[in-house]
Design a protein around this motif. Sequence first.
Motif, PDB file in Angstrom:
ATOM      1  N   HIS A  94       0.837  -1.205   0.000  1.00 54.73           N
ATOM      2  CA  HIS A  94       0.000   0.000   0.000  1.00 54.73           C
ATOM      3  C   HIS A  94       0.870   1.253   0.000  1.00 54.73           C
ATOM      4  O   HIS A  94       1.900   1.301   0.686  1.00 54.73           O
ATOM      5  N   GLY A  95       0.440   2.261  -0.724  1.00 54.11           N
ATOM      6  CA  GLY A  95       1.173   3.526  -0.773  1.00 54.11           C
ATOM      7  C   GLY A  95       1.327   4.182   0.585  1.00 54.11           C
ATOM      8  O   GLY A  95       2.285   4.910   0.834  1.00 54.11           O
ATOM      9  N   GLY A  96       0.407   3.913   1.497  1.00 54.71           N
ATOM     10  CA  GLY A  96       0.510   4.457   2.849  1.00 54.71           C
ATOM     11  C   GLY A  96       1.726   3.930   3.595  1.00 54.71           C
ATOM     12  O   GLY A  96       2.292   4.629   4.437  1.00 54.71           O
ATOM     13  N   TRP A  97       2.137   2.694   3.293  1.00 56.26           N
ATOM     14  CA  TRP A  97       3.342   2.142   3.926  1.00 56.26           C
ATOM     15  C   TRP A  97       4.571   2.886   3.433  1.00 56.26           C
ATOM     16  O   TRP A  97       5.411   3.303   4.219  1.00 56.26           O
ATOM     17  N   TYR A  98       4.662   3.093   2.107  1.00 56.78           N
ATOM     18  CA  TYR A  98       5.760   3.888   1.546  1.00 56.78           C
ATOM     19  C   TYR A  98       5.788   5.265   2.225  1.00 56.78           C
ATOM     20  O   TYR A  98       6.840   5.753   2.613  1.00 56.78           O
ATOM     21  N   ALA A  99       4.603   5.892   2.270  1.00 61.24           N
ATOM     22  CA  ALA A  99       4.512   7.259   2.786  1.00 61.24           C
ATOM     23  C   ALA A  99       4.924   7.337   4.254  1.00 61.24           C
ATOM     24  O   ALA A  99       5.621   8.276   4.652  1.00 61.24           O
ATOM     25  N   THR A 100       4.516   6.364   5.051  1.00 62.72           N
ATOM     26  CA  THR A 100       4.866   6.389   6.471  1.00 62.72           C
ATOM     27  C   THR A 100       6.366   6.224   6.668  1.00 62.72           C
ATOM     28  O   THR A 100       6.985   6.922   7.474  1.00 62.72           O
ATOM     29  N   LEU A 101       6.961   5.316   5.925  1.00 60.82           N
ATOM     30  CA  LEU A 101       8.407   5.100   6.031  1.00 60.82           C
ATOM     31  C   LEU A 101       9.176   6.342   5.567  1.00 60.82           C
ATOM     32  O   LEU A 101      10.102   6.807   6.247  1.00 60.82           O
ATOM     33  N   LEU A 102       8.763   6.915   4.447  1.00 59.87           N
ATOM     34  CA  LEU A 102       9.440   8.116   3.946  1.00 59.87           C
ATOM     35  C   LEU A 102       9.178   9.329   4.831  1.00 59.87           C
ATOM     36  O   LEU A 102      10.090  10.132   5.065  1.00 59.87           O
ATOM     37  N   ASP A 103       7.953   9.478   5.350  1.00 63.87           N
ATOM     38  CA  ASP A 103       7.668  10.585   6.253  1.00 63.87           C
ATOM     39  C   ASP A 103       8.567  10.500   7.484  1.00 63.87           C
ATOM     40  O   ASP A 103       9.095  11.507   7.952  1.00 63.87           O
ATOM     41  N   SER A 104       8.749   9.301   8.003  1.00 61.58           N
ATOM     42  CA  SER A 104       9.635   9.129   9.157  1.00 61.58           C
ATOM     43  C   SER A 104      11.053   9.582   8.832  1.00 61.58           C
ATOM     44  O   SER A 104      11.683  10.296   9.615  1.00 61.58           O
ATOM     45  N   ALA A 105      11.563   9.196   7.679  1.00 61.72           N
ATOM     46  CA  ALA A 105      12.941   9.533   7.312  1.00 61.72           C
ATOM     47  C   ALA A 105      13.120  11.027   7.062  1.00 61.72           C
ATOM     48  O   ALA A 105      14.055  11.642   7.592  1.00 61.72           O
ATOM     49  N   VAL A 106      12.240  11.619   6.278  1.00 57.73           N
ATOM     50  CA  VAL A 106      12.448  13.038   5.946  1.00 57.73           C
ATOM     51  C   VAL A 106      12.167  13.942   7.145  1.00 57.73           C
ATOM     52  O   VAL A 106      12.890  14.912   7.382  1.00 57.73           O
ATOM     53  N   ALA A 107      11.142  13.616   7.932  1.00 54.60           N
ATOM     54  CA  ALA A 107      10.846  14.437   9.107  1.00 54.60           C
ATOM     55  C   ALA A 107      11.943  14.296  10.161  1.00 54.60           C
ATOM     56  O   ALA A 107      12.331  15.278  10.801  1.00 54.60           O
ATOM     57  N   CYS A 108      12.460  13.091  10.328  1.00 52.76           N
ATOM     58  CA  CYS A 108      13.537  12.907  11.313  1.00 52.76           C
ATOM     59  C   CYS A 108      14.852  13.505  10.842  1.00 52.76           C
ATOM     60  O   CYS A 108      15.707  13.841  11.676  1.00 52.76           O
ATOM     61  N   ALA A 109      15.027  13.693   9.540  1.00 51.40           N
ATOM     62  CA  ALA A 109      16.199  14.436   9.060  1.00 51.40           C
ATOM     63  C   ALA A 109      16.133  15.872   9.587  1.00 51.40           C
ATOM     64  O   ALA A 109      17.148  16.446  10.002  1.00 51.40           O
ATOM     65  N   VAL A 110      14.932  16.440   9.597  1.00 51.60           N
ATOM     66  CA  VAL A 110      14.731  17.775  10.188  1.00 51.60           C
ATOM     67  C   VAL A 110      14.935  17.696  11.700  1.00 51.60           C
ATOM     68  O   VAL A 110      15.697  18.479  12.279  1.00 51.60           O
ATOM     69  N   HIS A 111      14.283  16.717  12.343  1.00 50.21           N
ATOM     70  CA  HIS A 111      14.365  16.571  13.797  1.00 50.21           C
ATOM     71  C   HIS A 111      15.816  16.438  14.261  1.00 50.21           C
ATOM     72  O   HIS A 111      16.211  17.010  15.279  1.00 50.21           O
ATOM     73  N   SER A 112      16.634  15.709  13.519  1.00 54.96           N
ATOM     74  CA  SER A 112      18.018  15.456  13.927  1.00 54.96           C
ATOM     75  C   SER A 112      18.847  16.730  14.022  1.00 54.96           C
ATOM     76  O   SER A 112      19.898  16.744  14.676  1.00 54.96           O
ATOM     77  N   ALA A 113      18.406  17.793  13.391  1.00 61.28           N
ATOM     78  CA  ALA A 113      19.161  19.054  13.386  1.00 61.28           C
ATOM     79  C   ALA A 113      18.597  20.088  14.365  1.00 61.28           C
ATOM     80  O   ALA A 113      19.161  21.178  14.489  1.00 61.28           O
ATOM     81  N   LEU A 114      17.514  19.750  15.065  1.00 58.29           N
ATOM     82  CA  LEU A 114      16.896  20.716  15.967  1.00 58.29           C
ATOM     83  C   LEU A 114      17.682  20.856  17.274  1.00 58.29           C
ATOM     84  O   LEU A 114      18.174  19.860  17.815  1.00 58.29           O
ATOM     85  N   PRO A 115      17.757  22.079  17.799  1.00 59.12           N
ATOM     86  CA  PRO A 115      18.375  22.262  19.119  1.00 59.12           C
ATOM     87  C   PRO A 115      17.413  21.819  20.220  1.00 59.12           C
ATOM     88  O   PRO A 115      16.215  21.617  19.978  1.00 59.12           O
ATOM     89  N   ALA A 116      17.939  21.676  21.423  1.00 54.19           N
ATOM     90  CA  ALA A 116      17.097  21.347  22.572  1.00 54.19           C
ATOM     91  C   ALA A 116      16.003  22.397  22.716  1.00 54.19           C
ATOM     92  O   ALA A 116      16.208  23.575  22.424  1.00 54.19           O
TER      93      ALA A 116
END
Length: 184
Positions: A94-116
Amino acid sequence: MTETTPIDAAATLERWQADEAAVRARNPRFGVSRPDQITSLSGLQFFEAMFAGELPLPPIGDTLDFLPVHMERGLAVFQGRPGTPHYNPLGSVHGGWYATLLDSAVACAVHSALPAGKRYTTVELKISLVRALSDKVPLVRAEGRLIHLGRSMGTADGRLIGPDGTLYAHASTTCFVFDAPAPR
């Protein structure tokens, strides 16, 4: 990677399986972190605590059979095992599985750079599915990379690939960045 670069899919798959085994050995639990556990952590410190087993892995990964395997500032790598529980009625993932996996990766790329003291939420996700997935593909990786991080917005893009280098989907995100609420 260029078109002439040979890929040893078996060696890549073996490395990916070892990466997953190492993460699961260090942290076998899924759950939600409490605000008091994470407010003082930068995004990268949050992931380091997760990989050290001090914070749980995200429960969505348990549900959909994927997990984070690598984080550094501006880079987030998740990997998942596409299976028949993720199939749509037509017999492919299902496309939702692709989307969930990719959303996790791209959003956490942002999260990984956030300050406390900062948090984020996805406000836009654009995904393009370019090839069907089935349970014949043993593992896929979603790699998200930060493009821009400002005071109130972050953007990232990502790719979903198989161990042989096959591209299955790509995505981009815009995340809203805000101050974390004070823990209660």
